[in-house]
Scaffold this motif. Structure first.
Motif, PDB file in Angstrom:
ATOM      1  N   HIS A   1       0.642  -1.227   0.017  1.00 34.55           N
ATOM      2  CA  HIS A   1       0.055  -0.049   0.029  1.00 34.55           C
ATOM      3  C   HIS A   1       0.857   1.224   0.008  1.00 34.55           C
ATOM      4  CE1 HIS A   1      -2.400   3.355   2.091  1.00 34.55           C
ATOM      5  NE2 HIS A   1      -3.462   2.700   1.169  1.00 34.55           N
ATOM      6  N   GLU A   2       2.037   1.281   0.899  1.00 32.93           N
ATOM      7  CA  GLU A   2       2.654   2.199   0.725  1.00 32.93           C
ATOM      8  C   GLU A   2       3.430   2.327  -0.534  1.00 32.93           C
ATOM      9  OE1 GLU A   2       5.543   1.520   3.879  1.00 32.93           O
ATOM     10  OE2 GLU A   2       4.099   2.140   5.378  1.00 32.93           O
ATOM     11  N   SER A   3       3.983   1.460  -1.206  1.00 36.18           N
ATOM     12  CA  SER A   3       4.710   1.836  -2.678  1.00 36.18           C
ATOM     13  C   SER A   3       3.679   2.291  -3.604  1.00 36.18           C
ATOM     14  CB  SER A   3       4.933   0.521  -3.079  1.00 36.18           C
ATOM     15  OG  SER A   3       6.152  -0.268  -2.322  1.00 36.18           O
ATOM     16  N   VAL A   4       2.574   1.827  -3.656  1.00 33.87           N
ATOM     17  CA  VAL A   4       1.270   2.348  -4.540  1.00 33.87           C
ATOM     18  C   VAL A   4       0.828   3.727  -4.065  1.00 33.87           C
ATOM     19  CG1 VAL A   4      -1.003   2.098  -5.233  1.00 33.87           C
ATOM     20  CG2 VAL A   4       0.298  -0.043  -5.060  1.00 33.87           C
ATOM     21  N   THR A   5       1.069   4.033  -2.939  1.00 37.38           N
ATOM     22  CA  THR A   5       0.770   5.447  -2.697  1.00 37.38           C
ATOM     23  C   THR A   5       2.110   6.368  -2.877  1.00 37.38           C
ATOM     24  OG1 THR A   5      -0.482   4.542  -0.512  1.00 37.38           O
ATOM     25  CG2 THR A   5       0.242   6.784  -0.638  1.00 37.38           C
ATOM     26  N   ASN A   6       3.155   5.903  -2.756  1.00 37.86           N
ATOM     27  CA  ASN A   6       4.203   6.570  -3.169  1.00 37.86           C
ATOM     28  C   ASN A   6       4.252   7.007  -4.763  1.00 37.86           C
ATOM     29  OD1 ASN A   6       5.098   7.025  -0.697  1.00 37.86           O
ATOM     30  ND2 ASN A   6       6.446   5.192  -0.610  1.00 37.86           N
ATOM     31  N   ALA A   7       4.058   5.876  -5.317  1.00 41.93           N
ATOM     32  CA  ALA A   7       3.994   5.840  -6.914  1.00 41.93           C
ATOM     33  C   ALA A   7       2.844   6.863  -7.510  1.00 41.93           C
ATOM     34  CB  ALA A   7       3.723   4.446  -7.572  1.00 41.93           C
ATOM     35  N   ALA A   8       1.855   6.763  -6.808  1.00 38.98           N
ATOM     36  CA  ALA A   8       0.653   7.791  -7.282  1.00 38.98           C
ATOM     37  C   ALA A   8       0.818   9.114  -6.851  1.00 38.98           C
ATOM     38  CB  ALA A   8      -0.529   7.169  -6.339  1.00 38.98           C
ATOM     39  N   SER A   9       1.595   9.278  -5.750  1.00 36.65           N
ATOM     40  CA  SER A   9       2.069  10.663  -5.364  1.00 36.65           C
ATOM     41  C   SER A   9       3.016  11.214  -6.328  1.00 36.65           C
ATOM     42  CB  SER A   9       2.441  10.660  -3.922  1.00 36.65           C
ATOM     43  OG  SER A   9       1.630  10.006  -2.789  1.00 36.65           O
ATOM     44  N   PHE A  10       3.926  10.260  -6.769  1.00 35.41           N
ATOM     45  CA  PHE A  10       4.912  10.753  -7.636  1.00 35.41           C
ATOM     46  C   PHE A  10       4.301  11.234  -8.943  1.00 35.41           C
ATOM     47  CE2 PHE A  10       8.268   9.796 -10.857  1.00 35.41           C
ATOM     48  CZ  PHE A  10       9.440  10.671 -10.567  1.00 35.41           C
ATOM     49  N   ILE A  11       3.348  10.171  -9.421  1.00 36.11           N
ATOM     50  CA  ILE A  11       2.724  10.575 -10.851  1.00 36.11           C
ATOM     51  C   ILE A  11       1.923  12.028 -10.646  1.00 36.11           C
ATOM     52  CG2 ILE A  11       1.184   9.829 -12.352  1.00 36.11           C
ATOM     53  CD1 ILE A  11       2.207   6.927 -11.909  1.00 36.11           C
ATOM     54  N   GLU A  12       1.334  12.014  -9.575  1.00 35.97           N
ATOM     55  CA  GLU A  12       0.397  12.931  -9.332  1.00 35.97           C
ATOM     56  C   GLU A  12       1.243  14.450  -9.353  1.00 35.97           C
ATOM     57  OE1 GLU A  12      -3.220  14.714  -6.286  1.00 35.97           O
ATOM     58  OE2 GLU A  12      -1.922  12.715  -5.867  1.00 35.97           O
ATOM     59  N   GLU A  13       2.555  14.240  -8.824  1.00 29.18           N
ATOM     60  CA  GLU A  13       3.240  15.533  -8.602  1.00 29.18           C
ATOM     61  C   GLU A  13       3.977  15.976  -9.848  1.00 29.18           C
ATOM     62  OE1 GLU A  13       5.896  14.640  -5.498  1.00 29.18           O
ATOM     63  OE2 GLU A  13       4.433  14.822  -3.881  1.00 29.18           O
ATOM     64  N   ASN A  14       4.138  15.059 -10.927  1.00 30.44           N
ATOM     65  CA  ASN A  14       5.082  15.206 -11.996  1.00 30.44           C
ATOM     66  C   ASN A  14       4.123  14.734 -13.295  1.00 30.44           C
ATOM     67  OD1 ASN A  14       7.982  15.303 -10.832  1.00 30.44           O
ATOM     68  ND2 ASN A  14       6.936  13.530  -9.835  1.00 30.44           N
ATOM     69  N   TRP A  15       3.110  14.510 -13.364  1.00 27.92           N
ATOM     70  CA  TRP A  15       2.392  14.423 -14.557  1.00 27.92           C
ATOM     71  C   TRP A  15       2.144  15.745 -15.313  1.00 27.92           C
ATOM     72  CZ3 TRP A  15      -2.322  16.598 -16.098  1.00 27.92           C
ATOM     73  CH2 TRP A  15      -2.822  17.314 -15.357  1.00 27.92           C
TER      74      TRP A  15
END
Length: 360
Positions: free
Chosen positions: A25-39
């Motif tokens: 859950h933490e990995s998915v959350t971090n990836a989603a946060s990274f994509i959300e921040e850089n998309w």
């Protein structure tokens, strides 16, 4: 049989399902946060690169089409002029076509290189790649290629300037120093000439140091007429003027002559002959034909007028007197007189009386 304690699984080594789910859950959350921040940045970068490529392609297509239309318009203008009167004297459609095609090819290549090269550098800069080392490497490679292929570069640049300056074209008679003849084809690297004997010369543009174009502007036809010094110069001028008027009124000489035939005067005066200089301005490349026709007509006119030309058959009234028969008789010799000192000196010495005789 009891198992050893070392082989039995420990309770601490057993994976905890709750911990694994938490890590995932933490990995998915971090990836989603990274994509959300850089998309937004990625989308901006992609749209920027796409815009650069679209603008470069559109600009390249527009420039190439504009150059093609310009070349077609030049060729149409050349064909229209060629169909008019004296069009062949003013323009050569094939020469204009090849020249315009060569110029268009060079301009299209240069435009494509500049536009696509600039677009590529902009894309690399947008991706954050440092262009300093790349440009330095490209500069070193360009210098190395320039030194290795300097003859090819020289030929290419010389050909470009020859075409742009219109130094010569197809159909021109030129003297290129290393070879001379009629231009058959003009290229960016090689010029093809046809010699007077029909041979084909391939001359590299970089080897041409000077060019003598014999087909541009106008040419001069010069005829030297040698006559006897006793002939009347006024009569000679009248006869030549009559020949020139007749030549200028007949076809095709009326188009080949671009000026009146003039008697320039005496070019040389000797004891046995004098040379009258005749000149005319002609169409480029037609001076030799005009010279031959002028000589033909002047000779016929002089024969009818009774004007003697040096080198021809002598006229009947100008024949020399018969030779003196006594000229073939040799002068008398001093030895013919027996009493002359020469004859006495050659006479044998008589034997003296009482001289001793030598016997065997």
């Amino acid at each position: 049989m009891p198992w050893p304690a070392a082989l039995l699984p420990l309770a601490a080594d057993t994976p905890d399902p709750a911990a694994s789910v938490k890590e995932a859950h933490e990995s998915v959350t971090n990836a989603a946060s990274f994509i959300e921040e850089n998309w937004a940045g990625w989308l901006y970068l992609g749209l920027k690169i796409l815009l650069i490529l679209v603008i470069a392609a559109a600009l390249r297509s527009l420039v190439r089409k504009s150059l093609t239309k310009f070349i077609v318009r030049m060729n149409r203008g050349a064909e229209a002029v060629e169909g008019m009167a004296l069009g062949g004297l003013l323009v050569n459609a094939e020469r204009r076509r090849q020249r315009s095609e060569a110029i268009g090819s060079v301009l299209r290549s240069v435009a494509s290189f500049l536009i696509l090269g600039t677009a590529g550098l902009m894309v690399l800069g947008a991706l954050g790649i440092n262009l300093g080392p790349l440009l330095a490497s490209a500069g070193v490679a360009g210098v190395a290629i320039g030194f290795g292929a300097r003859n090819l570069v020289t030929d290419f640049l010389s050909g470009v300037f020859m075409i742009l300056e219109d130094q010569y074209g197809v159909g021109d008679k030129i003297d290129a120093g290393v070879a001379s003849g009629e231009v058959v084809e003009v290229g960016l690297r090689v010029t093809k000439l046809r010699g007077d004997n029909g041979e084909i010369w391939y001359v590299r543009n970089g080897e041409i140091k000077r060019i003598g174009n014999l087909s541009q502007g106008w040419a001069t036809a010069g005829v030297d007429v040698q006559v006897k010094p006793s002939e009347s110069l006024t009569r000679i001028r009248e006869v030549v003027k009559h020949v020139a008027d007749g030549l200028a009124k007949e076809s095709p000489w009326d188009e080949r002559l671009w000026g009146p035939v003039e008697v320039l005067g005496l070019d040389e005066v000797l004891l046995a002959s004098m040379t009258v200089k005749v000149s005319a301005k002609t169409m480029p490349g037609q001076q030799f034909a005009v010279e031959r026709e002028l000589r033909w007509r002047i000779k016929e006119a002089f024969d009818e007028a009774g004007i003697g030309i040096i080198g021809g058959l002598p006229a009947a009234e100008d024949e020399e007197d018969a030779a003196d028969p006594s000229a073939a008789v040799a002068a008398p010799s001093a030895l013919a007189n027996p009493t002359s000192p020469q004859s006495l000196a050659t006479a044998p010495i008589p034997p003296s009386v009482g001289a001793p005789r030598i016997t065997k």
